[in-house]
Design an enzyme around this catalytic site. Structure first.
Site, PDB file in Angstrom:
ATOM      1  N   ASP A  84       0.788  -1.323  -0.049  1.00 49.23           N
ATOM      2  CA  ASP A  84      -0.106   0.033   0.134  1.00 49.23           C
ATOM      3  C   ASP A  84       0.662   1.290   0.011  1.00 49.23           C
ATOM      4  OD1 ASP A  84      -3.334   0.320   0.988  1.00 49.23           O
ATOM      5  OD2 ASP A  84      -2.090   1.997   0.953  1.00 49.23           O
ATOM      6  N   ASN A 112      -5.942  -3.907  -6.165  1.00 50.35           N
ATOM      7  CA  ASN A 112      -6.888  -3.350  -5.311  1.00 50.35           C
ATOM      8  C   ASN A 112      -6.972  -2.011  -5.056  1.00 50.35           C
ATOM      9  OD1 ASN A 112      -9.092  -3.910  -3.291  1.00 50.35           O
ATOM     10  ND2 ASN A 112      -7.674  -2.933  -1.870  1.00 50.35           N
ATOM     11  N   TYR A 171     -14.335   8.486 -11.533  1.00 46.21           N
ATOM     12  CA  TYR A 171     -14.167   7.139 -10.710  1.00 46.21           C
ATOM     13  C   TYR A 171     -15.012   6.059 -11.689  1.00 46.21           C
ATOM     14  CZ  TYR A 171     -14.976   3.430  -7.212  1.00 46.21           C
ATOM     15  OH  TYR A 171     -14.615   2.413  -6.542  1.00 46.21           O
ATOM     16  N   LYS A 216     -13.458   2.853 -13.491  1.00 45.94           N
ATOM     17  CA  LYS A 216     -13.918   1.233 -13.020  1.00 45.94           C
ATOM     18  C   LYS A 216     -14.493   0.695 -14.401  1.00 45.94           C
ATOM     19  CE  LYS A 216     -12.493   1.384  -8.960  1.00 45.94           C
ATOM     20  NZ  LYS A 216     -11.452   0.577  -8.573  1.00 45.94           N
TER      21      LYS A 216
HETATM   22  N1  LIG Z   1     -15.816   0.483  -0.483  1.00 39.50           N
HETATM   23  C1  LIG Z   1     -16.655   0.502  -1.682  1.00 39.50           C
HETATM   24  O1  LIG Z   1     -17.800   0.574  -1.353  1.00 39.50           O
HETATM   25  C2  LIG Z   1     -15.956  -0.066  -3.042  1.00 39.50           C
HETATM   26  C3  LIG Z   1     -17.066  -0.407  -4.001  1.00 39.50           C
HETATM   27  C4  LIG Z   1     -16.754  -0.694  -5.054  1.00 39.50           C
HETATM   28  C5  LIG Z   1     -15.260  -0.699  -5.460  1.00 39.50           C
HETATM   29  N2  LIG Z   1     -14.338  -0.555  -4.329  1.00 39.50           N
HETATM   30  C6  LIG Z   1     -12.991  -0.583  -4.732  1.00 39.50           C
HETATM   31  O2  LIG Z   1     -12.276  -1.450  -3.896  1.00 39.50           O
HETATM   32  C7  LIG Z   1     -10.751  -1.035  -3.682  1.00 39.50           C
HETATM   33  C8  LIG Z   1     -10.581  -0.938  -2.234  1.00 39.50           C
HETATM   34  O3  LIG Z   1     -11.261   0.328  -1.739  1.00 39.50           O
HETATM   35  P1  LIG Z   1     -11.667   0.227  -0.259  1.00 39.50           P
HETATM   36  O4  LIG Z   1     -13.299   0.466  -0.331  1.00 39.50           O
HETATM   37  O5  LIG Z   1     -11.180  -0.895   0.541  1.00 39.50           O
HETATM   38  O6  LIG Z   1     -11.097   1.639  -0.026  1.00 39.50           O
HETATM   39  P2  LIG Z   1      -9.820   2.071   0.981  1.00 39.50           P
HETATM   40  O7  LIG Z   1      -9.583   3.626   0.775  1.00 39.50           O
HETATM   41  O8  LIG Z   1     -10.070   1.567   2.374  1.00 39.50           O
HETATM   42  O9  LIG Z   1      -8.677   1.297   0.126  1.00 39.50           O
HETATM   43  C9  LIG Z   1      -7.951   1.652  -0.863  1.00 39.50           C
HETATM   44  C10 LIG Z   1      -6.739   1.450  -0.601  1.00 39.50           C
HETATM   45  O10 LIG Z   1      -5.574   2.056  -1.882  1.00 39.50           O
HETATM   46  C11 LIG Z   1      -4.619   2.671  -1.343  1.00 39.50           C
HETATM   47  N3  LIG Z   1      -4.058   3.506  -2.282  1.00 39.50           N
HETATM   48  C12 LIG Z   1      -4.411   4.697  -2.805  1.00 39.50           C
HETATM   49  N4  LIG Z   1      -3.695   4.995  -3.600  1.00 39.50           N
HETATM   50  C13 LIG Z   1      -2.482   4.336  -3.699  1.00 39.50           C
HETATM   51  C14 LIG Z   1      -1.580   4.041  -4.407  1.00 39.50           C
HETATM   52  N5  LIG Z   1      -1.057   5.306  -5.576  1.00 39.50           N
HETATM   53  N6  LIG Z   1      -0.606   3.084  -4.458  1.00 39.50           N
HETATM   54  C15 LIG Z   1      -0.970   2.211  -3.696  1.00 39.50           C
HETATM   55  N7  LIG Z   1      -2.087   2.100  -2.885  1.00 39.50           N
HETATM   56  C16 LIG Z   1      -2.856   3.328  -2.823  1.00 39.50           C
HETATM   57  C17 LIG Z   1      -4.843   3.316  -0.049  1.00 39.50           C
HETATM   58  O11 LIG Z   1      -3.934   3.953   0.843  1.00 39.50           O
HETATM   59  C18 LIG Z   1      -6.085   2.505   0.584  1.00 39.50           C
HETATM   60  O12 LIG Z   1      -5.241   1.682   1.535  1.00 39.50           O
HETATM   61  C19 LIG Z   1     -10.739   0.051  -4.585  1.00 39.50           C
HETATM   62  O13 LIG Z   1     -10.310  -0.220  -5.997  1.00 39.50           O
HETATM   63  C20 LIG Z   1     -12.217   0.552  -4.768  1.00 39.50           C
HETATM   64  O14 LIG Z   1     -12.412   1.349  -5.841  1.00 39.50           O
HETATM   65  C21 LIG Z   1     -14.896  -0.108  -3.265  1.00 39.50           C
END
Ligand SMILES: NC(=O)c1ccc[n+]([C@@H]2O[C@H](COP(=O)([O-])OP(=O)(O)OC[C@H]3O[C@@H](n4cnc5c(N)ncnc54)[C@H](O)[C@@H]3O)[C@@H](O)[C@H]2O)c1
Length: 245
Positions: free
Chosen positions: A7, A59, A125, A129
């Site tokens: 991360d 992720n 966004y 996606k």
């Molecule tokens: N939470 C939701 O409702 C949801 C829904 C659909 C899709 N998603 C997708 O799930 C995935 C995880 O998201 P989440 O909800 O756990 O959010 P989150 O913000 O908890 O996790 C995202 C992680 O990505 C890391 N990150 C950001 N920029 C980065 C970079 N340049 N290099 C390395 N790491 C980086 C952040 O530090 C964080 O730990 C994402 O791709 C998000 O788009 C989430």
């Protein structure tokens, strides 16, 4: 499995790795910035130094809220570089090593239910996606055509309780109030959204069963797919009021 958690926030990755280690698993935390191909390549090298990588999960993702025409060039680029180029860099650094290793391996790219549906004020966004889904479908075809036994899947989560909206960048250069309202609404919605552990268990269950479209919330995911498919067949324009396809 032995797990490498990478991360941009090394402390956060280290605390998850420490939790796994305390539970008896082998886990390591690494710093990576997925926007940077050199950083992702370094990660691949250090992960492979610990053994053959059987599963890569791309992720990392960031949110952004605001009308598309009020989105700054910088914000657009950030979303695109993390959400889309980040996945590309992961594939470019890990897949050739998986091919060279010769055995089976898996690549799971985390897109979103936003890859098959839409919402107002999240254009960059949602577009990113859709790109992840298209890229993942293409990767599957490329690997099949080239005859490599690497299984690919697209993960399409519905809302999952995380900090993603609380941390979202508001880039509405004009209508900041509307963007703040969306952020409040989404942050509230995520509070009662799917539990991340439950989502992770479903991702593993469906991914190891060989599903290509992994739907952590299966009922909602299938409903969104049906709405999108039917709307396309009717050649109907998307509606902000329904925001579901
Ligand atoms: N939470 C939701 O409702 C949801 C829904 C659909 C899709 N998603 C997708 O799930 C995935 C995880 O998201 P989440 O909800 O756990 O959010 P989150 O913000 O908890 O996790 C995202 C992680 O990505 C890391 N990150 C950001 N920029 C980065 C970079 N340049 N290099 C390395 N790491 C980086 C952040 O530090 C964080 O730990 C994402 O791709 C998000 O788009 C989430």
């Amino acid at each position: 499995m032995r797990v490498v958690l990478a991360d941009i926030d090394l402390d956060a990755a280290a605390s998850v790795a420490a939790g796994l280690t305390a539970d008896g698993a082998e886990a390591w935390a690494e710093h990576v910035d997925v926007r940077d191909p050199v950083s992702v390549d370094d990660l691949a090298r250090s992960a492979w130094a610990r053994g053959s990588v059987a599963l890569l999960v791309n992720n990392a993702g960031v949110e952004q809220i605001g009308y598309l025409w009020e989105t700054s060039e910088e914000s657009w680029r950030r979303v695109w570089e993390v959400n889309v180029s980040g996945v590309f860099h992961g594939i470019r650094s890990f897949v050739p090593r998986m091919i060279a290793a010769g055995g089976g391996a898996r690549v799971w790219n985390v897109a979103s239910i936003g890859a098959i549906s839409g919402m107002p004020m999240q254009a960059s966004y949602i577009a990113s996606k859709h790109a992840v889904l298209g890229l993942t479908e293409s990767l599957r075809m490329d690997l099949a055509q080239a005859g490599h036994p690497i299984e690919v899947a697209a993960v399409l989560p519905a809302p999952v309780a995380s900090r993603i909206f609380a941390d979202a960048e508001l880039t509405a250069e004009g209508d900041i109030e509307a963007a703040q309202q969306v952020q409040r609404m989404m942050t509230e919605l995520l509070r009662s959204a799917q539990d991340p552990d439950a989502a992770a268990r479903e991702i593993f269950r469906q991914g190891t069963a060989g599903e290509f479209y992994i739907l952590p919330d299966e009922a909602l995911g299938e409903e969104r797919m049906r709405v999108r498919a039917e709307r396309l067949l009717r050649r109907e324009a998307p509606s902000a009021a329904r925001s579901a396809g």
